[in-house]
Design an enzyme around this catalytic site. Structure first.
Site, short mmCIF file in Angstrom:
data_model
loop_
_atom_site.label_atom_id
_atom_site.label_comp_id
_atom_site.label_asym_id
_atom_site.label_seq_id
_atom_site.Cartn_x
_atom_site.Cartn_y
_atom_site.Cartn_z
N LYS A 44 46.57 -17.83 -36.34
CA LYS A 44 47.82 -17.42 -35.70
C LYS A 44 48.11 -15.96 -36.02
CE LYS A 44 52.02 -17.60 -33.89
NZ LYS A 44 52.19 -17.53 -32.43
N LEU A 73 56.57 -15.68 -32.96
CA LEU A 73 55.70 -15.29 -34.08
C LEU A 73 55.94 -16.05 -35.39
CD1 LEU A 73 55.22 -11.43 -33.77
CD2 LEU A 73 53.48 -13.05 -34.51
N CYS A 128 52.47 -9.58 -27.72
CA CYS A 128 53.40 -10.70 -27.92
C CYS A 128 54.67 -10.45 -27.08
CB CYS A 128 53.79 -10.86 -29.39
SG CYS A 128 55.04 -12.18 -29.54
N ILE A 190 43.57 -12.91 -21.26
CA ILE A 190 44.89 -12.31 -21.40
C ILE A 190 45.79 -13.13 -22.34
CG2 ILE A 190 44.91 -11.22 -19.11
CD1 ILE A 190 46.51 -13.69 -18.09
N ASN A 191 46.85 -12.50 -22.82
CA ASN A 191 47.93 -13.22 -23.50
C ASN A 191 48.73 -13.96 -22.42
OD1 ASN A 191 49.93 -14.00 -25.42
ND2 ASN A 191 49.60 -12.10 -26.54
N SER A 192 49.71 -14.73 -22.82
CA SER A 192 50.56 -15.41 -21.83
C SER A 192 51.26 -14.37 -20.95
CB SER A 192 51.60 -16.27 -22.55
OG SER A 192 52.44 -15.46 -23.32
N GLY A 269 43.88 -22.03 -25.46
CA GLY A 269 45.22 -22.16 -26.02
C GLY A 269 45.91 -23.42 -25.52
N THR A 270 46.33 -23.40 -24.26
CA THR A 270 47.12 -24.50 -23.69
C THR A 270 46.40 -25.85 -23.78
OG1 THR A 270 48.24 -22.95 -22.24
CG2 THR A 270 48.35 -25.26 -21.61
O1 RRO Z 1 54.45 -16.41 -31.26
C1 RRO Z 1 54.64 -16.17 -30.05
O2 RRO Z 1 55.76 -16.32 -29.51
C2 RRO Z 1 53.59 -15.69 -29.17
C3 RRO Z 1 52.68 -14.69 -29.48
BR1 RRO Z 1 52.62 -13.89 -31.16
C4 RRO Z 1 51.77 -14.21 -28.52
O3 RRO Z 1 50.96 -13.30 -28.73
N1 RRO Z 1 51.82 -14.76 -27.30
C5 RRO Z 1 52.68 -15.74 -26.98
O4 RRO Z 1 52.67 -16.20 -25.83
N2 RRO Z 1 53.55 -16.20 -27.93
#
Ligand code: RRO
Length: 309
Positions: A44, A73, A128, A190-192, A269-270
């Site tokens: 994480k 986070l 994030c 990619i990130n979300s 992830g999901t």
């Molecule tokens: O912890 C989060 O809310 C979070 C993180 Br660090 C991230 O990189 N991407 C996300 O969708 N949630």
């Protein structure tokens, strides 16, 4: 059939591993990933100090295979993950650290701290979306340059960037130039998709509490956006930077699509949040079937082999 691969010169025994986010915060969760078929243990994203994260409810299912969340986070603080990274070596697979600072100095401190850890790869989370008042640094190219000049200073372990989705070719161009200029070894894209809104019309309510219901969208809904980002960076980074594809991979066929788009490996992830560790095994099996169907004998052979009409 060879389904081993590598990211930034670090060998992975299969194409599939977990993404930073779900079920990778505590040592018990990370040890479970160690025992699973995930080809790496991605931890994480951590910060300098421990954090509880945003108020609940902060995660909700969207349709069958997507999620909206604003976790904020939650993590145990980087010192714990340095300790964990050393203990996790016993599972014999690469450990990936993920870090996020609230200032550039914090990013630098975190990146340098993991140089002396058990981590094999260091992922700098530049995307994030869920901290109120804190912009995603990956959307600010000036700040990205400052960040890269700091985190790439002390070589050693490969440094990578977790990128937000981009929606315009100009942004892919600018980001690629920065990645090449600073010798970034890998990217995770990619990130979300940040700051999306899901509404429950029956309750007349948002589905998560933080930020007036805004959160990061992940899962099946974002797969076309993730594929486009992988394709864009694969074309621009011409084999000199490894790519983790991330975004809406639910099965081996999805993983194969990311391989065609140019990903060296994929992070889950999901699907891992929804299905648990069994996802790594069935995705690997599905990917093998797709490779056989197309007469490929390895990941390397199939990478980037997308046909254009
Ligand atoms: O912890 C989060 O809310 C979070 C993180 Br660090 C991230 O990189 N991407 C996300 O969708 N949630």
């Amino acid at each position: 059939m060879i389904t081993s691969t590598e990211i930034a010169g670090i060998p992975l025994s299969s194409y599939i591993c977990n993404a930073s986010g779900p079920k990778c915060t505590t040592y018990e969760e990370l040890a479970e990933l160690g025992r699973s078929k995930s080809s790496a243990i991605v931890m994480k994203t951590c910060t300098i100090l421990p954090r509880e994260g945003n108020p609940e409810p902060r995660l909700a299912r969207v349709g069958k295979n997507s999620l909206i969340q604003s976790m904020g986070l939650p993590n145990l603080g980087y010192e714990k993950y340095i300790e964990f990274s050393k203990k996790l070596k016993k599972y014999g697979k690469p450990v990936v650290a993920s870090v996020a600072g609230f200032t550039l100095d914090e990013y630098a401190t975190l990146a340098h701290a993991f140089q002396k850890s058990g981590a094999d790869l260091i992922e700098i989370n530049a995307s994030c979306p869920n901290i109120k008042g804190k912009p995603q640094i990956g959307y600010d190219f000036g700040q990205m340059r400052n960040l890269l000049s700091l985190v790439c200073e002390h070589g050693g372990k490969p440094i990578g960037l977790k990128l937000p989705p981009y929606f315009d070719p100009v942004h892919w161009d600018i980001m690629s130039e920065l990645i090449l200029e600073y010798n970034i070894s890998f990217i995770s894209c990619i990130n979300s998709i940040g700051n999306t809104l899901v509404i429950d019309p029956w309750k007349r309510s948002t589905v998560i509490k933080p930020k007036k219901g805004l959160g990061g969208l992940s899962g099946t809904t974002i797969k076309p956006i993730a594929l486009a980002n992988v394709q864009a960076f694969y074309e621009r980074l011409i084999g000199s930077v490894s790519i983790f594809g991330v975004g809406g991979i639910m099965n081996g066929i999805d993983a194969f699509e990311f391989l065609l788009a140019g990903a060296d490996a994929v992070q889950i992830g999901t699907a891992f949040e929804i299905e648990g560790t069994s996802c790594f095994g069935y995705m690997e099996a599905g990917l093998r079937t797709m490779l056989e169907y197309h007469d490929f004998s390895s990941i390397k052979e199939a990478k980037g082999k997308l046909n254009y009409l």
